[in-house]
Motif scaffolding. Sequence first.
Motif, PDB file in Angstrom:
ATOM      1  N   ALA A   1       0.854  -1.193   0.000  1.00  0.00           N
ATOM      2  CA  ALA A   1       0.000   0.000   0.000  1.00  0.00           C
ATOM      3  C   ALA A   1       0.886   1.238   0.000  1.00  0.00           C
ATOM      4  N   ASP A   2       0.388   2.323  -0.605  1.00  0.00           N
ATOM      5  CA  ASP A   2       1.181   3.539  -0.761  1.00  0.00           C
ATOM      6  C   ASP A   2       0.225   4.725  -0.647  1.00  0.00           C
ATOM      7  N   GLY A   3       0.227   5.402   0.512  1.00  0.00           N
ATOM      8  CA  GLY A   3      -0.732   6.498   0.708  1.00  0.00           C
ATOM      9  C   GLY A   3      -2.143   5.955   0.632  1.00  0.00           C
ATOM     10  N   ASP A   4      -2.962   6.590  -0.225  1.00  0.00           N
ATOM     11  CA  ASP A   4      -4.361   6.158  -0.377  1.00  0.00           C
ATOM     12  C   ASP A   4      -4.505   4.928  -1.282  1.00  0.00           C
ATOM     13  N   VAL A   5      -3.436   4.559  -1.945  1.00  0.00           N
ATOM     14  CA  VAL A   5      -3.560   3.472  -2.929  1.00  0.00           C
ATOM     15  C   VAL A   5      -3.302   2.136  -2.230  1.00  0.00           C
ATOM     16  N   PRO A   6      -4.295   1.232  -2.244  1.00  0.00           N
ATOM     17  CA  PRO A   6      -4.109  -0.046  -1.558  1.00  0.00           C
ATOM     18  C   PRO A   6      -3.023  -0.896  -2.217  1.00  0.00           C
ATOM     19  N   GLY A   7      -2.483  -1.818  -1.454  1.00  0.00           N
ATOM     20  CA  GLY A   7      -1.553  -2.779  -2.023  1.00  0.00           C
ATOM     21  C   GLY A   7      -2.302  -3.806  -2.849  1.00  0.00           C
ATOM     22  N   VAL A   8      -1.548  -4.594  -3.589  1.00  0.00           N
ATOM     23  CA  VAL A   8      -2.153  -5.665  -4.384  1.00  0.00           C
ATOM     24  C   VAL A   8      -1.109  -6.760  -4.558  1.00  0.00           C
ATOM     25  N   ARG A   9      -1.593  -7.986  -4.660  1.00  0.00           N
ATOM     26  CA  ARG A   9      -0.679  -9.078  -5.019  1.00  0.00           C
ATOM     27  C   ARG A   9      -0.849  -9.334  -6.506  1.00  0.00           C
ATOM     28  N   LEU A  10       0.246  -9.294  -7.252  1.00  0.00           N
ATOM     29  CA  LEU A  10       0.191  -9.565  -8.691  1.00  0.00           C
ATOM     30  C   LEU A  10       0.708 -10.983  -8.913  1.00  0.00           C
TER      31      LEU A  10
ATOM     32  N   ALA B   1      15.657  12.906 -10.363  1.00  0.00           N
ATOM     33  CA  ALA B   1      14.547  11.950 -10.495  1.00  0.00           C
ATOM     34  C   ALA B   1      14.041  11.458  -9.141  1.00  0.00           C
ATOM     35  N   GLU B   2      14.707  11.834  -8.054  1.00  0.00           N
ATOM     36  CA  GLU B   2      14.293  11.340  -6.747  1.00  0.00           C
ATOM     37  C   GLU B   2      12.959  11.955  -6.307  1.00  0.00           C
ATOM     38  N   PRO B   3      12.158  11.245  -5.491  1.00  0.00           N
ATOM     39  CA  PRO B   3      12.510   9.989  -4.838  1.00  0.00           C
ATOM     40  C   PRO B   3      12.198   8.744  -5.675  1.00  0.00           C
ATOM     41  N   PHE B   4      11.896   8.948  -6.970  1.00  0.00           N
ATOM     42  CA  PHE B   4      11.454   7.812  -7.782  1.00  0.00           C
ATOM     43  C   PHE B   4      12.468   6.660  -7.767  1.00  0.00           C
TER      44      PHE B   4
ATOM     45  N   ARG C   1       8.098  -4.092 -15.642  1.00  0.00           N
ATOM     46  CA  ARG C   1       7.484  -3.001 -16.418  1.00  0.00           C
ATOM     47  C   ARG C   1       6.251  -2.469 -15.687  1.00  0.00           C
ATOM     48  N   GLU C   2       5.478  -3.397 -15.116  1.00  0.00           N
ATOM     49  CA  GLU C   2       4.276  -2.964 -14.389  1.00  0.00           C
ATOM     50  C   GLU C   2       4.662  -2.178 -13.143  1.00  0.00           C
ATOM     51  N   LEU C   3       5.691  -2.644 -12.429  1.00  0.00           N
ATOM     52  CA  LEU C   3       6.091  -1.959 -11.200  1.00  0.00           C
ATOM     53  C   LEU C   3       6.601  -0.552 -11.509  1.00  0.00           C
ATOM     54  N   VAL C   4       7.354  -0.404 -12.576  1.00  0.00           N
ATOM     55  CA  VAL C   4       7.879   0.921 -12.949  1.00  0.00           C
ATOM     56  C   VAL C   4       6.720   1.864 -13.296  1.00  0.00           C
TER      57      VAL C   4
ATOM     58  N   ALA D   1       5.366   5.145 -11.131  1.00  0.00           N
ATOM     59  CA  ALA D   1       5.334   6.471 -11.762  1.00  0.00           C
ATOM     60  C   ALA D   1       3.926   7.065 -11.653  1.00  0.00           C
ATOM     61  N   ARG D   2       2.915   6.269 -11.963  1.00  0.00           N
ATOM     62  CA  ARG D   2       1.527   6.742 -11.876  1.00  0.00           C
ATOM     63  C   ARG D   2       1.206   7.233 -10.483  1.00  0.00           C
ATOM     64  N   ARG D   3       1.623   6.447  -9.474  1.00  0.00           N
ATOM     65  CA  ARG D   3       1.324   6.813  -8.083  1.00  0.00           C
ATOM     66  C   ARG D   3       2.035   8.094  -7.677  1.00  0.00           C
ATOM     67  N   ARG D   4       3.125   8.407  -8.344  1.00  0.00           N
ATOM     68  CA  ARG D   4       3.876   9.636  -8.044  1.00  0.00           C
ATOM     69  C   ARG D   4       3.465  10.781  -8.973  1.00  0.00           C
ATOM     70  N   GLY D   5       2.380  10.584  -9.721  1.00  0.00           N
ATOM     71  CA  GLY D   5       1.907  11.630 -10.629  1.00  0.00           C
ATOM     72  C   GLY D   5       2.822  11.825 -11.835  1.00  0.00           C
ATOM     73  N   ARG D   6       3.599  10.793 -12.171  1.00  0.00           N
ATOM     74  CA  ARG D   6       4.504  10.908 -13.311  1.00  0.00           C
ATOM     75  C   ARG D   6       4.150   9.853 -14.348  1.00  0.00           C
ATOM     76  N   HIS D   7       4.843   9.877 -15.474  1.00  0.00           N
ATOM     77  CA  HIS D   7       4.554   8.909 -16.534  1.00  0.00           C
ATOM     78  C   HIS D   7       5.860   8.284 -16.988  1.00  0.00           C
ATOM     79  N   ALA D   8       5.892   6.959 -16.947  1.00  0.00           N
ATOM     80  CA  ALA D   8       7.069   6.241 -17.431  1.00  0.00           C
ATOM     81  C   ALA D   8       6.671   5.489 -18.689  1.00  0.00           C
ATOM     82  N   THR D   9       7.526   5.538 -19.710  1.00  0.00           N
ATOM     83  CA  THR D   9       7.236   4.770 -20.925  1.00  0.00           C
ATOM     84  C   THR D   9       8.463   3.994 -21.390  1.00  0.00           C
ATOM     85  N   PHE D  10       8.182   2.751 -21.798  1.00  0.00           N
ATOM     86  CA  PHE D  10       9.218   1.873 -22.349  1.00  0.00           C
ATOM     87  C   PHE D  10       9.153   1.874 -23.886  1.00  0.00           C
ATOM     88  N   VAL D  11       8.418   2.811 -24.465  1.00  0.00           N
ATOM     89  CA  VAL D  11       8.277   2.838 -25.931  1.00  0.00           C
ATOM     90  C   VAL D  11       9.668   2.760 -26.587  1.00  0.00           C
TER      91      VAL D  11
END
Length: 429
Positions: A76-85, A148-151, A198-201, A205-215
């Motif tokens: 879990a991270d702030g308001d975002v619940p944890g999940v098992r993938l 880029a911190e704290p990413f 790839r999903e974790l990255v 990024a999404r949770r930190r209000g940023r966007h990561a792309t592997f394009v």
Amino acid sequence: MTTGTAFVATCDLAAQVRGRAIPVARLARTLATGVGWVPADLALTCFGHLADDNPFGSTGDLRLLPDPAAGVDIPADGDVPGVRLHLADQTGMDGAPWPGCPRGFLTAALRDLRESTGLEIRAAFEHEFMLDGPDDEAPFSFQRLRAAEPFGTDLVALLESAGLEPECWLPEYGPGQFEITLRPASALVAADRAVVLRELVRDLARRRGRHATFVPMADPGGVGNGVHVHFSLCDQDGTPVMYDAAAPGRLSAVAAKFAAGILRHAAALVAVTAPNPVSYLRLTPHRWSAGGVFLAERNREALLRITPTVEIGGARPAPQLHLEYRAADATANPWLVLGVLVRAGLAGLEKDEPVRVWPESATEADLAGEPALPASLTRALAALEKDEVARGWFPPELLDAFLAVRRAELAEVAELSPAELCRKVADVY
Ligand code: GLU
Ligand code: MG
């Protein structure tokens, strides 16, 4: 995790992680019998539409059967619940492997390699991606790392807690570009890690209000984001078999034959390892992606690079020497990528074909006669269809679905300029 949800998932032909969530309380039961799934899901393109001419239609049922060893907890991270993938194999309703399953494709290739040669693969996927937000332009610099911190620190901690064994995190050459490497692992674990990484990255990024792309290319004139696949062969006791101090490139006979198979089938392979129209903006000379179909010592323009070994403090080269396949990217499914490399390598072992090992001193002029990679996805697909040996590696429904997805993606971007294409694909990956 004792509460919350688990997402049971596969990675599809567009390298998208898709599946279904269950309450964690049902995980034990789900590990035994899986969750429902639909064959036609394999025909989804990266843009989220079903490819029309797919072999499945509206009928049929499958199970996504989680591998108990392939689950990671995202805390879990702030308001975002944890999940098992939880990564899963696709099976029939009786639990028998489904021929369309990309993870099953790798498992079968590894089994055939083991049964016919007694060899195993160890591998590590090296990923590059681009992160938006504040960026210091200076490549590889401390400033850039800190901007880029704290990413970065959060990402390394997340990968460690998820058991992905991060090795190195670095600001790369391109603007906003970063690279992350993981420790080598047995082949299936390495490919699973690539799916999860790839999903974790992107999730972080999404949770930190940023966007990561592997394009593979974020803009047509820019720097590529590669996925380099490092791999070595070992015997059943785990003893590495790649090294021969007296041989060209210090590559043992078995490793050289394996490499020969990869070179021989390279044009078909890239259709699988670089399966998006954007991939071919990256696979051009002078980008350190793969400038041609050749095997060379320590050369970053090679399709197959013989990596250096560290001999500081008397470290032995034999367990370190390995090959790096440089023509993959994150639009490709990691299970299929490693699966086709194993199939091509096995074909090379069976054919006993010699291979040319270019020394580190080979110049661009020396290498000019080596074949180029296909210049477009259309050409790579044609090479795959023409290569009877490569076609034979795939169960028919898997190959048909793969080709249908690729053609549907090509049709969807046919009218786009290269810049528009990069943007559209960057939004997906
Ligand atoms: N960015 C390069 C690629 O597209 C790789 C650079 C390197 O790490 O050698 O593959
Ligand atoms: Mg790099």
